[in-house]
Scaffold this active site. Structure first.
Site, PDB file in Angstrom:
ATOM      1  N   ALA A 141      45.319  27.364  29.652  1.00  0.00           N
ATOM      2  CA  ALA A 141      45.812  27.966  30.886  1.00  0.00           C
ATOM      3  C   ALA A 141      46.276  29.397  30.645  1.00  0.00           C
ATOM      4  O   ALA A 141      45.888  30.323  31.367  1.00  0.00           O
ATOM      5  CB  ALA A 141      46.938  27.124  31.477  1.00  0.00           C
ATOM      6  N   LEU A 144      43.400  31.726  29.987  1.00  0.00           N
ATOM      7  CA  LEU A 144      42.683  31.996  31.229  1.00  0.00           C
ATOM      8  C   LEU A 144      43.412  33.049  32.057  1.00  0.00           C
ATOM      9  O   LEU A 144      42.810  34.028  32.501  1.00  0.00           O
ATOM     10  CB  LEU A 144      42.539  30.701  32.036  1.00  0.00           C
ATOM     11  CG  LEU A 144      41.977  30.845  33.453  1.00  0.00           C
ATOM     12  CD1 LEU A 144      40.527  31.308  33.419  1.00  0.00           C
ATOM     13  CD2 LEU A 144      42.118  29.525  34.201  1.00  0.00           C
ATOM     14  N   TYR A 145      44.708  32.871  32.257  1.00  0.00           N
ATOM     15  CA  TYR A 145      45.454  33.816  33.086  1.00  0.00           C
ATOM     16  C   TYR A 145      45.470  35.209  32.473  1.00  0.00           C
ATOM     17  O   TYR A 145      45.349  36.208  33.184  1.00  0.00           O
ATOM     18  CB  TYR A 145      46.878  33.307  33.334  1.00  0.00           C
ATOM     19  CG  TYR A 145      46.900  31.961  34.021  1.00  0.00           C
ATOM     20  CD1 TYR A 145      45.969  31.633  35.012  1.00  0.00           C
ATOM     21  CD2 TYR A 145      47.826  30.989  33.662  1.00  0.00           C
ATOM     22  CE1 TYR A 145      45.979  30.401  35.628  1.00  0.00           C
ATOM     23  CE2 TYR A 145      47.849  29.752  34.285  1.00  0.00           C
ATOM     24  CZ  TYR A 145      46.917  29.460  35.262  1.00  0.00           C
ATOM     25  OH  TYR A 145      46.937  28.233  35.875  1.00  0.00           O
ATOM     26  N   ARG A 146      45.592  35.286  31.175  1.00  0.00           N
ATOM     27  CA  ARG A 146      45.563  36.604  30.523  1.00  0.00           C
ATOM     28  C   ARG A 146      44.188  37.262  30.675  1.00  0.00           C
ATOM     29  O   ARG A 146      44.091  38.457  30.917  1.00  0.00           O
ATOM     30  CB  ARG A 146      45.939  36.484  29.044  1.00  0.00           C
ATOM     31  CG  ARG A 146      47.375  36.077  28.795  1.00  0.00           C
ATOM     32  CD  ARG A 146      48.367  37.013  29.435  1.00  0.00           C
ATOM     33  NE  ARG A 146      49.694  36.785  28.875  1.00  0.00           N
ATOM     34  CZ  ARG A 146      50.813  37.066  29.498  1.00  0.00           C
ATOM     35  NH1 ARG A 146      50.793  37.575  30.721  1.00  0.00           N
ATOM     36  NH2 ARG A 146      51.972  36.835  28.927  1.00  0.00           N
TER      37      ARG A 146
END
Length: 192
Positions: A141, A144-146
């Site tokens: 997660a 992915l966000y980075r």
């Protein structure tokens, strides 16, 4: 694939099951979550996406809406931020409320596809989300966000009713054109 509010409500049992698998929550918490999800579909700017297997089973889903005063998550985050940070991130914000993929389906790009679709459809100047604190090098997660350009807005934050610390992450909208580099954010992280 894009989902309407009715699509999500028709598959609410599947949505809650995916949510439970991905988050590892107890059954009693899942029943409470069912009610919240059913009310979220009526919020302004609601957008939802789903990933289905070839046999039509739900592999993942995500949704969000425009954040506003009076919404629980928005108000919790608002109270924890200083005025300048509130102004920057919460004034015209799309909240990514849920983004989940069943554990066996993780690691195949479904979450990235869902997040890209949600952010492409999102209304607002910024997007915010919260995720449990984890090792950024090993957490799918967080990685992915980075990759999507999310930066720290608030770290080690504890929401009432959950003992785990969360990171609140944000990025500017709209998404850049594929192949271009997203602009770097200069917002300093806020510690709770």
């Amino acid at each position: 694939m894009r989902w309407t509010p009715d699509d999500l409500l028709r598959r609410l049992d599947d949505v809650v099951a995916v949510y439970g698998e991905a988050m590892g929550y107890r059954a009693d918490l899942l029943e409470a979550r069912r009610g919240y999800i059913a009310t979220h579909v009526r919020r302004p700017g609601f957008r939802a996406v789903a990933s289905l297997t070839s046999s039509g089973h739900l592999a993942g889903f995500g949704y969000g809406y425009v954040g506003a005063t009076g919404q629980w998550w928005h108000d919790q985050v608002w109270r924890a931020l200083d005025q300048a940070t509130r102004q920057r991130w919460l004034t015209d914000c799309f909240e990514v409320v849920e983004l989940h993929v069943r554990p066996p389906a993780q690691g195949h790009g479904l979450g990235a596809g869902q997040l890209r679709a949600l952010l492409t459809m999102a209304e607002g100047a910024t997007a915010l989300l919260s995720t449990p604190e984890a090792d950024e090098q090993t957490s799918r997660a967080w990685r992915l966000y980075r990759r999507f350009g999310f930066v720290d807005v608030l770290r080690d934050f504890r929401f009432p009713g959950d003992e785990r610390p969360f990171g609140v992450l944000g990025r500017e909208l709209p998404l850049p054109v594929p192949g271009s580099t997203p602009p770097a954010s200069t917002a300093p992280p806020v510690r709770s």
